[in-house]
Design an enzyme around this catalytic site. Structure first.
Site, PDB file in Angstrom:
ATOM      1  N   GLU A 161      27.638  48.304  42.459  1.00 48.11           N
ATOM      2  CA  GLU A 161      27.105  48.822  40.934  1.00 48.11           C
ATOM      3  C   GLU A 161      25.567  48.747  40.931  1.00 48.11           C
ATOM      4  O   GLU A 161      24.925  47.659  41.398  1.00 48.11           O
ATOM      5  CB  GLU A 161      27.755  48.250  40.009  1.00 48.11           C
ATOM      6  N   CYS A 200      21.824  38.760  38.319  1.00 50.42           N
ATOM      7  CA  CYS A 200      21.717  39.102  39.690  1.00 50.42           C
ATOM      8  C   CYS A 200      20.535  39.063  40.299  1.00 50.42           C
ATOM      9  O   CYS A 200      20.778  38.696  41.807  1.00 50.42           O
ATOM     10  CB  CYS A 200      21.898  40.869  39.397  1.00 50.42           C
ATOM     11  N   LYS A 244      22.618  47.057  48.487  1.00 48.87           N
ATOM     12  CA  LYS A 244      22.668  46.641  47.235  1.00 48.87           C
ATOM     13  C   LYS A 244      21.864  45.374  46.954  1.00 48.87           C
ATOM     14  O   LYS A 244      21.048  45.302  46.284  1.00 48.87           O
ATOM     15  CB  LYS A 244      24.095  46.194  46.779  1.00 48.87           C
TER      16      LYS A 244
HETATM   17  P1  NAI Z   1      31.225  38.610  34.863  1.00 46.66           P
HETATM   18  O1  NAI Z   1      31.196  36.990  35.010  1.00 46.66           O
HETATM   19  O2  NAI Z   1      30.745  38.961  33.670  1.00 46.66           O
HETATM   20  O3  NAI Z   1      32.705  39.110  34.995  1.00 46.66           O
HETATM   21  C1  NAI Z   1      33.473  38.626  36.177  1.00 46.66           C
HETATM   22  C2  NAI Z   1      34.805  38.747  35.627  1.00 46.66           C
HETATM   23  O4  NAI Z   1      35.832  38.439  36.553  1.00 46.66           O
HETATM   24  C3  NAI Z   1      35.096  37.362  34.555  1.00 46.66           C
HETATM   25  O5  NAI Z   1      35.701  38.111  33.266  1.00 46.66           O
HETATM   26  C4  NAI Z   1      36.297  36.704  35.347  1.00 46.66           C
HETATM   27  O6  NAI Z   1      37.277  35.901  34.579  1.00 46.66           O
HETATM   28  C5  NAI Z   1      36.791  37.644  36.115  1.00 46.66           C
HETATM   29  N1  NAI Z   1      37.500  37.275  37.194  1.00 46.66           N
HETATM   30  C6  NAI Z   1      37.146  36.106  38.285  1.00 46.66           C
HETATM   31  N2  NAI Z   1      38.120  35.817  39.212  1.00 46.66           N
HETATM   32  C7  NAI Z   1      39.081  36.837  38.746  1.00 46.66           C
HETATM   33  C8  NAI Z   1      40.283  36.900  39.457  1.00 46.66           C
HETATM   34  N3  NAI Z   1      40.721  36.240  40.636  1.00 46.66           N
HETATM   35  N4  NAI Z   1      41.345  37.802  38.925  1.00 46.66           N
HETATM   36  C9  NAI Z   1      40.677  38.303  37.835  1.00 46.66           C
HETATM   37  N5  NAI Z   1      39.808  38.310  37.021  1.00 46.66           N
HETATM   38  C10 NAI Z   1      38.909  37.232  37.716  1.00 46.66           C
HETATM   39  O7  NAI Z   1      30.319  39.229  35.892  1.00 46.66           O
HETATM   40  P2  NAI Z   1      29.774  40.524  36.142  1.00 46.66           P
HETATM   41  O8  NAI Z   1      28.228  40.342  35.522  1.00 46.66           O
HETATM   42  O9  NAI Z   1      30.309  41.636  35.530  1.00 46.66           O
HETATM   43  O10 NAI Z   1      29.418  40.861  37.830  1.00 46.66           O
HETATM   44  C11 NAI Z   1      30.552  41.294  38.544  1.00 46.66           C
HETATM   45  C12 NAI Z   1      29.821  41.370  39.879  1.00 46.66           C
HETATM   46  O11 NAI Z   1      29.012  42.797  39.810  1.00 46.66           O
HETATM   47  C13 NAI Z   1      29.038  40.396  40.615  1.00 46.66           C
HETATM   48  O12 NAI Z   1      29.365  40.584  41.925  1.00 46.66           O
HETATM   49  C14 NAI Z   1      27.570  40.930  40.181  1.00 46.66           C
HETATM   50  O13 NAI Z   1      26.655  40.185  41.202  1.00 46.66           O
HETATM   51  C15 NAI Z   1      27.746  42.436  40.257  1.00 46.66           C
HETATM   52  N6  NAI Z   1      26.998  43.382  39.332  1.00 46.66           N
HETATM   53  C16 NAI Z   1      26.497  42.836  38.179  1.00 46.66           C
HETATM   54  C17 NAI Z   1      25.673  43.390  37.265  1.00 46.66           C
HETATM   55  C18 NAI Z   1      25.437  42.989  35.872  1.00 46.66           C
HETATM   56  O14 NAI Z   1      24.350  43.671  35.408  1.00 46.66           O
HETATM   57  N7  NAI Z   1      25.758  41.987  35.651  1.00 46.66           N
HETATM   58  C19 NAI Z   1      25.010  44.736  38.001  1.00 46.66           C
HETATM   59  C20 NAI Z   1      25.375  44.935  39.281  1.00 46.66           C
HETATM   60  C21 NAI Z   1      26.227  44.560  39.804  1.00 46.66           C
END
Ligand code: NAI
Length: 486
Positions: free
Chosen positions: A160, A275, A219
């Site tokens: 993403e 990130c 990415k």
């Molecule tokens: P986040 O921490 O906001 O959300 C992750 C969610 O996954 C949490 O709500 C957590 O409870 C849930 N989770 C964890 N383990 C789980 C499981 N086993 N089963 C169900 N739910 C589970 O993280 P965010 O910011 O959404 O990032 C997610 C990924 O996307 C990361 O790898 C990040 O590097 C990538 N990313 C993030 C961006 C950003 O702007 N935040 C942009 C592009 C990529």
């Protein structure tokens, strides 16, 4: 793709907006976002969404209950789905091998294990999380442990590229959508199915497909290049301050070169967010593991400059305030890592606050979207400050005018538009004199502030004369020898 079903595991900053937009743009697709965090799911189902992102509310409210659902029943949704997006967090490891560098894949692995345990039909499993190269091979291996040999799992990489604060527009009008998969008949078929989902609204020429490893690495490479640009202009800002050049003029001059381009050339107090640092460190670790130490050192320097810039900014504040901030009230404008988000992960404000707290400053922190609870929690981290220090020295204010009352200085750390249009004469009148403004984002009208009477200091240019902000070496911030008596 008449009645495709998508399950997205992880209802965070990526899973939530990404799959809400898929639901909006593909009314015939049913999208369910699941999470182990029941409070987060409850918030997605309420009037107060768990994350702030412009336009997100409207999209969620228009699709929720129609083809967009939020649930904690992970197993059921895995089973019902054709596509499963893994959008869980992949933070920097805080323990064991690779501590402080490598991405922690335990949450991704838990998802793969859950899918392997409960899936009863073919699935296309999509890595949405940012992962190190070859993570898809580990996911595939775990999925293959499913005892039912008739089930076909295809793992795709679909990183993403959204930016928080503009996530919805980034998702509706992406620069590109990247899909990596296995070069086999089944792999190509899976890629095509995911292409068909995006093709509902993304022009076909912007959907690019490639091998899985290129996609995963792209990415990390994209974030490394973006972070590197910020560190490059920030490194240049230090040269500007030492020479009398103006970093905004330099940025304009180089940005007009079409080979360089004008985006991401804004000098600042340093990049934050969940990130950039994590992904660059992940790349550095990868290079070290691949026995490419020179390449690792090259990318490591992007992080070093970012840390240097944050320290340099805080050091400049201390220097200008006559080399001591102990007991002085300093207002921090902005705690989110950038404007238009409530996300504070790795925000530069946290580090600037830490350096000032280390010197005994009293902080009055004001952010339009970050709660007091979040600010206190971020600052009370063992690597930042003790709970007692935060309780004693930190206050928070939602009203920027109250936040500045009897302050010695304002430090702008987040570029919120709301800070540009404040009545600075009113603010000046209620501050202690001399009243300082440190513009860490280059968003204020420095000439106007100077005419009001402020002592203005900005990154990468000389505004007010006769201060020690320029020629400051951030490395010396905590060294007693860097103290200069007034
Ligand atoms: P986040 O921490 O906001 O959300 C992750 C969610 O996954 C949490 O709500 C957590 O409870 C849930 N989770 C964890 N383990 C789980 C499981 N086993 N089963 C169900 N739910 C589970 O993280 P965010 O910011 O959404 O990032 C997610 C990924 O996307 C990361 O790898 C990040 O590097 C990538 N990313 C993030 C961006 C950003 O702007 N935040 C942009 C592009 C990529």
């Amino acid at each position: 793709m008449a009645s495709a079903k998508i399950c997205c595991i992880g209802a965070g900053y990526v899973g939530g907006p990404t799959c809400s937009v898929i639901a909006k743009m593909c009314p015939h697709v049913t999208v369910t976002i699941v999470d182990i965090n029941d409070k987060r799911i409850a918030a997605w189902n309420s009037d107060e969404l768990p994350i702030y992102e412009p336009q997100l509310d409207d999209i969620v409210k228009s699709q929720r209950g129609k083809n967009l659902f939020f649930s904690t029943d992970i197993d059921k949704e895995i089973n019902d789905a054709d596509f499963i997006f893994i959008s869980v967090n992949t933070p920097t490891k805080t323990y064991g091998v690779g501590k402080g560098m490598a991405a922690d894949l335990k949450y991704v692995e838990a998802c793969a294990r859950r899918i392997a345990a409960v899936a009863k039909s073919d699935k296309i499993v999509i890595e949405k999380s940012t992962v190190p190269v070859k993570a898809a091979a580990s996911i595939q291996r775990i999925l293959s442990s499913n005892m039912n040999l008739d089930i076909n799992f295809q793992v795709l990489s679909n990183p993403e590229f959204l930016a928080e604060g503009t996530a919805i527009q980034d998702l509706i009008h992406p620069d590109r959508v990247l899909i990596g998969g296995e070069d086999s008949e089944a792999g190509r078929a899976a890629i095509q199915k995911l292409v068909d989902v995006y093709a509902n609204w993304v022009p076909r020429e912007k959907i690019i497909t490639m091998n899985t490893w290129s996609s995963e690495l792209s990415k990390l490479a994209a974030n490394a290049f973006l972070a590197q640009r910020i560190s490059s202009i920030n490194a240049m800002s230090a040269v500007c301050e030492a020479t009398g050049a103006d970093v905004n003029e330099v940025a304009r001059a180089i940005g007009m070169d079409s080979r360089i381009g004008d985006k991401f050339l804004k000098a600042s107090v340093g990049f934050g967010g969940s990130c950039f640092q994590k992904d660059v460190l992940n790349l550095v670790y990868l290079c070290e593991c691949l026995n490419l130490p020179k390449v690792a050192q090259y990318w490591q320097q992007v992080i070093e400059i970012n840390n240097y810039q944050r320290k340099r900014f805080a050091s400049g504040i201390i220097g200008c305030l006559f080399n001591t901030v102990a007991g002085k009230r300093i207002t921090i404008f902005g705690f989110a890592f950038k404007k238009d988000t409530g996300d504070t992960r790795e925000s530069s404000s946290i580090y600037v606050a830490k350096y000032l707290l280390d010197e005994g400053a009293k902080l009055s922190i004001c952010d339009p979207k970050v709660s007091r609870r979040q600010i206190v929690s971020d600052l009370s981290h063992p690597t930042i400050a003790s709970e007692e220090t935060v309780a004693e020295l930190v206050t928070t204010e939602t009203d920027p005018y109250k936040a500045c009352k009897e302050s010695h200085a304002i430090a702008v750390c987040t570029e919120w538009d709301a800070f540009k249009t404040l009545d600075y004469k009113r603010i000046f009148d209620c501050m202690l004199k001399p009243a300082f403004i440190f513009d860490g984002r280059g968003i204020l009208d420095h000439a106007e502030l100077t005419s009001i009477g402020f002592q203005v200091e900005a990154i990468g240019k000389t505004v007010s004369q006769g201060t020690v902000f320029t020629h400051n070496n951030g490395n010396n911030i905590l060294s007693p020898t860097s103290r200069v008596l007034p």
